[in-house]
Design an enzyme around this catalytic site. Structure first.
Site, mmCIF file in Angstrom:
data_model
loop_
_atom_site.group_PDB
_atom_site.id
_atom_site.type_symbol
_atom_site.label_atom_id
_atom_site.label_comp_id
_atom_site.label_asym_id
_atom_site.label_seq_id
_atom_site.Cartn_x
_atom_site.Cartn_y
_atom_site.Cartn_z
ATOM 1 C CE1 TYR A 110 -74.534 13.967 -60.550
ATOM 2 C CE2 TYR A 110 -75.618 13.655 -62.588
ATOM 3 C CZ TYR A 110 -74.593 13.312 -61.815
ATOM 4 O OH TYR A 110 -73.531 12.377 -62.339
ATOM 5 C CD1 TRP A 112 -71.333 15.467 -66.143
ATOM 6 C CD2 TRP A 112 -69.256 16.234 -66.566
ATOM 7 N NE1 TRP A 112 -70.460 14.459 -66.084
ATOM 8 C CE2 TRP A 112 -69.108 14.709 -66.390
ATOM 9 C CE3 TRP A 112 -67.954 16.695 -66.649
ATOM 10 C CZ2 TRP A 112 -67.990 13.894 -66.354
ATOM 11 C CZ3 TRP A 112 -66.760 16.028 -67.016
ATOM 12 C CH2 TRP A 112 -66.866 14.404 -66.685
#
Length: 770
Positions: A110, A112
């Protein structure tokens, strides 16, 4: 000799001057009226000492083989060659799959990661693991864990609340009163997942005021709205109580729109019984809300009347659902807007996330963007994303989630590519103990982050500026070419190259690459995407030469306008097809911590509880102004924000004075879970008894071998409680925590150093590598 090239980051399009393999200067793209200052973190980032120079394996894992270890994060590393790393990693993947099955691999990854459409880290690792037979996955996000579960049940979607939200230009033209719970922090509107090329929020709010529109903000931080507005600074975590107080005024003074509630909603009568205190004897009045929130009852009453008298937009920031019972804030915000009857009307209704990212208020694309196909995951097992530590520490234990009874898998291998859980996850001491349990942890990263230092096998990845790609976001009109700005640092490789070699070694090479190089994939994805469009676009070579492609958008949207115009044809994706103020499904789950309608639940971490007697300051762990999460904490903008090398903690001058603290002092921030150091900044724009310490400072334990060690750099997640929002969503609750703050005194030093000195910050230093 320097060269000039254009590219795209999460926080904006730019042109970079590149010299000696590094970004020297950055200039925002022309036409961006309000470029993000975070672009200033890019110069010097490609050759920083924190870069991972080559493949590395933790010494203990290399010596003893796979297995649990409490040395992760403290051990030294051994440099290996790429062929050696490929062989070791392929063998370990095969061992885990053959011995424990694919469910034993956690491939959450997980974060960006990269703005690029092809080299996006999570897309690459998930495609690879699915071809091996799958992996245990995660659902939703730390940013929106509660929203992602509650809003589909209430309004049939959560993505459309951002992607198809009421446009800024509609707000400017029609909104009389914008009531912002959690503020409208413009620092967050600099960013978007796939990159962003324009930042209209600041200009829109200015135009709204110029037209005569007014803004009311409920936030303990004055800076959560810029410019002229009415500021209410409630006790943190009491926004739902305030909304209930406003709703009570609407209900008892005949200001609620009963016709809208009857036609477009279901369950208002059940909610009204709770609101009026019919069953529990506690009316949720303005006076009741005032006693909880610290605001004046007359102000709540007056605002409710103002809201009913004009075109009102009710907005709820994402931060309000990152707390215990976080499902309630967006649900109650939507209910309040429904009572006003303005949902689907231009300039009125509801918004979620304005000031949380550069997506709400922007026109969505009419078509999807190019995307790397990942295929289906053969493993059905998943966890809520914020339950990583629970999963690793409690294999085989059941848990409730969104109406289902699930079981935590027995994870033997954690595969992480992109992202940094030491930024996102709550209670780092507990996370470190959880990460000690698996047999193997694999991390792909360009930098020696805390997660990389806790890995057994470290794979050096390129940054987004060392490879060719293109990107865009679903609420931005430009697809932007991202040619490599510099050659890969040292021995770093694209993740695609790493996975292609691993896939070949494991017998799925042809399926993974489909016979294409990375460049050929870029062309293929572009051509496949463009063939589906209903308008003409140039061929790939022309697009690459031009550097960008403008795409059609849907301007002038009003959230749920089509539903309001025809609630039958455009019924919502809820069981009733309407807005579910009362959800029979949620009520049927029987959860003690989430009722069938929005309600006030007393938080565990708030100033009105017993815990505040020991920890009397409410810490808000919000997003930083100086970087995106923890990305490029090494950069100039992030480093300039530090105080004495630590993350700044802002506090009211009165609270600082009571503790003998002044601007520039190094303070110890602590509770019974952990402690960190931070640099004091006094600010009258912070509510008394509230302190603000942003997330994202790279975790830096004084003793790397001790999970409970003091973080000398200022990561607030050493303090937060690792508990979910409720049994419904189990979302992240890391935005709020009670603490105490005191002057830091190192005490007696065995090395003879000055007791008044402070520990050095080593967060950006690589580990020892042999």
């Amino acid at each position: 000799m320097s060269v000039s090239r254009s590219s795209l980051a999460h926080w904006g399009a730019f042109t970079a001057e590149v010299a000696d393999g590094n970004i020297a200067t950055v200039t925002p793209a022309a036409g961006d009226a309000d470029p993000s200052p975070l672009l200033g973190n890019l110069p010097g980032s490609l050759r920083h000492r924190a870069r991972i120079a080559g493949p590395a394996v933790r010494a203990g894992w290399l010596r003893d083989g796979p297995g649990p270890s409490d040395r992760r994060g403290a051990d030294e590393f051994v440099a290996v060659s790429w062929p050696e790393l490929t062989e070791l990693l392929a063998a370990e993947l095969r061992r885990v799959i053959d011995t424990h099955g694919n469910e034993a691999i956690y491939g959450g990854s997980y974060g960006w990661a990269s703005a690029g459409r092809f080299h996006h880290a999570q897309s690459q690792v998930h495609r690879f693991l699915k071809l091996l037979g799958g992996y245990t996955s995660s659902r939703h996000s730390y940013s929106l864990g509660a929203t992602g579960v509650i809003m589909p049940r209430v309004v049939g979607t959560h993505d459309d609340l951002f992607k198809r939200s009421t446009a800024w230009d509609v707000i400017v033209e029609h909104t009389d009163l914008l009531v912002a719970f959690g503020g409208l922090a413009l620092k967050n509107t600099g960013i978007n997942h796939g990159g962003t090329t324009a930042h209209p929020a600041r200009a829109a709010l200015r135009a709204l005021r110029d037209r005569g529109g007014q803004i009311v903000s409920f936030s303990p931080l004055r800076e959560d709205v810029e410019g002229e507005y009415q500021w209410h600074a409630p006790v943190p975590g009491t926004d739902v109580a305030i909304m209930l107080g406003l709703a009570h005024v609407l209900a008892t003074e005949g200001l609620a729109d009963r016709a809208f509630l009857d036609e477009y909603c279901i369950g208002y009568p059940q909610f009204e019984r709770y609101l009026l205190g019919t069953d529990d004897g506690v009316p949720k009045s303005a006076q009741w809300a005032a006693g909880i929130s610290g605001l004046a009852a007359r102000d709540i009453t007056a605002l409710a009347r103002r809201m009913a008298a004009g075109r009102t937009l009710v907005t709820v920031s994402w931060s309000l659902q990152r707390i215990r019972h976080g499902e309630q804030a967006p649900w109650m915000g939507l209910t309040l807007a429904a009572m006003l009857g303005q949902i689907g009307v231009p300039g009125g209704g509801f918004g979620h996330g304005y000031g949380s990212m550069n997506e709400p208020g922007l026109a969505p694309l009419r078509h999807r963007l190019p995307v790397l196909p990942q295929g289906a995951n053969p493993v059905r097992t998943f966890i809520p994303v914020a339950a990583v530590s629970d999963m690793l520490l409690h294999p085989g234990e059941p848990f409730d989630y969104n109406g289902s009874r699930l079981t935590y898998p027995d994870i033997r291998l954690v595969y992480w590519a992109g992202g940094n859980p030491f930024h996102h996850h709550q209670n780092i001491p507990r996370l470190r103990r959880a990460l000690a349990r698996p047999d193997t942890i694999v991390v792909h990263d360009p930098y020696w982050t805390a997660m990389a230092k806790h890995a057994d096998i470290v794979v050096p990845s390129t940054t987004a500026y060392e490879r060719d790609d293109y990107s865009g976001s679903k609420n931005d009109p430009l697809l932007v070419a991202m040619p490599a700005l510099a050659a890969p640092y040292a021995q770093s490789r694209d993740d695609y190259t790493t996975f292609a070699d691993l896939a070949d070694r494991l017998g799925v090479g042809e399926q993974f690459t489909e016979g294409r190089s990375a460049r050929e994939w870029l062309v293929h994805l572009y051509q496949t995407w463009s063939a589906e469009l209903d308008f003409a676009v140039p061929d790939f070579d022309r697009f690459w030469a031009d550097g960008q492609l403008r795409l059609p958008t849907e301007p002038g949207l009003t959230l749920l306008a089509d539903f309001r115009a025809d609630p039958h044809t455009h019924a919502l994706h809820t069981p009733s097809g309407r807005i579910e103020i009362f959800s029979a499904d949620i009520d049927g789950f029987g959860y003690a911590d989430c009722a069938g309608h929005p309600a006030w639940f007393e938080p565990t971490e708030w100033l009105g509880g017993r815990r505040a007697a020991d920890y009397p300051l409410h810490l808000l762990a919000n997003q930083p102004t100086s970087r995106l999460h923890s990305q490029l904490d090494t950069g100039a903008v992030s480093q300039k924000s530090k105080v004495a090398g630590r993350e700044p903690i802002r506090m009211h001058p009165q609270d600082a004075s009571e503790r003998g603290l002044s601007d520039g002092d190094v303070a110890r921030v602590f509770n019974d879970r952990g402690a960190c150091l931070a640099g004091v900044v006094t600010d009258t724009g912070v509510r008394p008894r509230v302190v603000q310490l942003s997330t994202g400072a790279w975790y830096d334990p004084l003793d790397p071998a001790d999970p409970d060690s003091l973080c000398v750099h200022g990561n607030p997640n050493v303090l937060t409680e690792d508990v979910g929002t409720s049994s419904l969503a189990r979302g992240c609750t890391g935005a709020h925590v009670l603490v105490q703050v005191e002057r830091f005194v190192w005490g007696e030093r065995s090395d003879g150093a000055d007791p008044g000195s402070v520990p050095p910050v080593r967060a950006h230093e690589p580990p020892v590598i042999h």
